[in-house]
Design an enzyme around this catalytic site. Structure first.
Site, PDB file in Angstrom:
ATOM      1  N   THR A 157      -4.336  -9.248   9.700  1.00 47.62           N
ATOM      2  CA  THR A 157      -5.016  -9.768   8.514  1.00 47.62           C
ATOM      3  C   THR A 157      -6.339 -10.447   8.841  1.00 47.62           C
ATOM      4  O   THR A 157      -7.297 -10.366   8.061  1.00 47.62           O
ATOM      5  CB  THR A 157      -4.080 -10.756   7.781  1.00 47.62           C
ATOM      6  OG1 THR A 157      -2.878 -10.059   7.404  1.00 47.62           O
ATOM      7  CG2 THR A 157      -4.725 -11.321   6.532  1.00 47.62           C
ATOM      8  N   CYS A 209      10.304   1.580   7.464  1.00 47.69           N
ATOM      9  CA  CYS A 209      10.117   2.427   6.287  1.00 47.69           C
ATOM     10  C   CYS A 209      11.447   2.661   5.577  1.00 47.69           C
ATOM     11  O   CYS A 209      12.502   2.608   6.192  1.00 47.69           O
ATOM     12  CB  CYS A 209       9.542   3.779   6.703  1.00 47.69           C
ATOM     13  SG  CYS A 209       7.995   3.653   7.575  1.00 47.69           S
ATOM     14  N   VAL A 261       0.831  -1.204   0.000  1.00 47.90           N
ATOM     15  CA  VAL A 261       0.000   0.000   0.000  1.00 47.90           C
ATOM     16  C   VAL A 261       0.866   1.255   0.000  1.00 47.90           C
ATOM     17  O   VAL A 261       0.558   2.241  -0.666  1.00 47.90           O
ATOM     18  CB  VAL A 261      -0.963  -0.014   1.206  1.00 47.90           C
ATOM     19  CG1 VAL A 261      -1.710   1.313   1.315  1.00 47.90           C
ATOM     20  CG2 VAL A 261      -1.946  -1.176   1.079  1.00 47.90           C
TER      21      VAL A 261
END
Length: 303
Positions: free
Chosen positions: A266, A130, A71
């Site tokens: 999830t 990140c 994403v």
């Protein structure tokens, strides 16, 4: 009924079940399906200093016993969060925790400082997986030095409970955990997604727009469980376990391995009521085994 309360630093959870960032929106999206106040903590989707568009589509792909996603931390930035999202979630009767991401230690620190000013946000979860734009694209979380640099910067500007989310894409996750503990982390959460890939053999192309993505779901649980067990033995701060948890038995495994609390990710996509079901299942197991408090089972593996 057993006492389900646990503590993460100065943060007290009414029960050890939290939602994983990126799988539960900001919380209200699930309000029609589950009583939000029954969840120990809601970790909202990743927030960055500046708005991010995320990656091109397709950015999700189903895999055996799991899913891949890339994403790319799509969000409208911390100022938008403070002005528009915070007023909508501040009175939800549970711990609302913000997942913070960034491209440099300075970005992380400034984003954290703005959230520090919000009275009803008692903690942040620092996502150090990140890309580090100052270090050739390497993630901060894959080196002790990189991880420590972010936590050091954030700790100067953030004064509430600081949970650091660790990357599993490393040789020794215990070293990273000790590095962030030394810089003032109140807790570590693990694991973030494993790097993976899926290919469409008819098109002869990767299924994700950027070729690779993060693997989550039941497929990663054995790896996550092993890493939680290793880290819990290596640090003195509370560990939050996540990775493939779908039911109460999974959650109890993580707590026996050393996790003080758990996150469900999830599985929220498969069953939006899974968090409360897991909470109730933990309680039933504790009653069945004569435990008066959930803290009695944390790290209590038999030799």
């Amino acid at each position: 009924m057993a006492d389900l309360r646990v503590k993460i630093g100065n943060l007290e959870l009414k029960n050890p079940v939290m939602t994983a960032s990126g799988t539960f929106g900001y919380g209200p999206e699930y309000a029609d399906f589950v009583e939000l106040s029954e969840i120990g903590g809601i970790i909202v989707k990743g927030t960055t200093l500046h708005p991010r568009q995320g990656n091109d589509y397709p950015r999700m792909a189903e895999t055996a016993s799991g899913m891949l996603n890339c994403v790319g931390l799509q969000n409208k930035g911390v100022d938008y969060f403070c002005e528009h999202i915070y007023p909508e979630i501040k009175d939800i009767d549970t711990n609302m925790i913000v997942n913070v991401s960034g491209s440099s230690p300075e970005d992380y620190a400034e984003c954290a400082a703005r959230i520090d000013a919000l009275d009803k946000i008692p903690a942040i979860e620092l996502n150090i997986s990140c890309p580090n734009v100052k270090d050739g694209g390497m993630a901060f979380g894959v080196t002790c030095e990189g991880a420590a640099s972010v936590v050091r910067a954030v700790r100067k500007s953030y004064h509430k409970t600081l949970i650091v989310k660790l990357s599993p894409n490393v040789t020794d996750i215990s070293e990273i955990a000790r590095a962030v503990e030394a810089e003032g982390a109140d807790s570590v959460s693990l694991i973030n997604t494993l790097m993976g890939m899926a290919i469409d053999i008819e098109k002869r192309k990767p299924m994700l727009s950027i070729n690779t993505g993060g693997l989550s779901g039941p497929a990663v649980k054995p790896v996550a469980l092993r890493m939680v067990w290793q880290v819990a033995k290596a640090v003195g701060i509370p560990v939050v376990g996540l990775g493939g948890i779908c039911n109460a038995n999974d959650a109890i495994e993580f707590m026996l391995a050393g996790a003080s609390a758990i996150e469900i990710g999830t599985a929220n996509f498969l069953d939006p009521q899974v968090t409360v079901k897991v909470k109730n299942g933990i309680n039933e197991w504790l009653d069945k085994h004569g435990c008066k408090s959930v803290t009695e089972i944390i790290g209590q593996l038999e030799a």
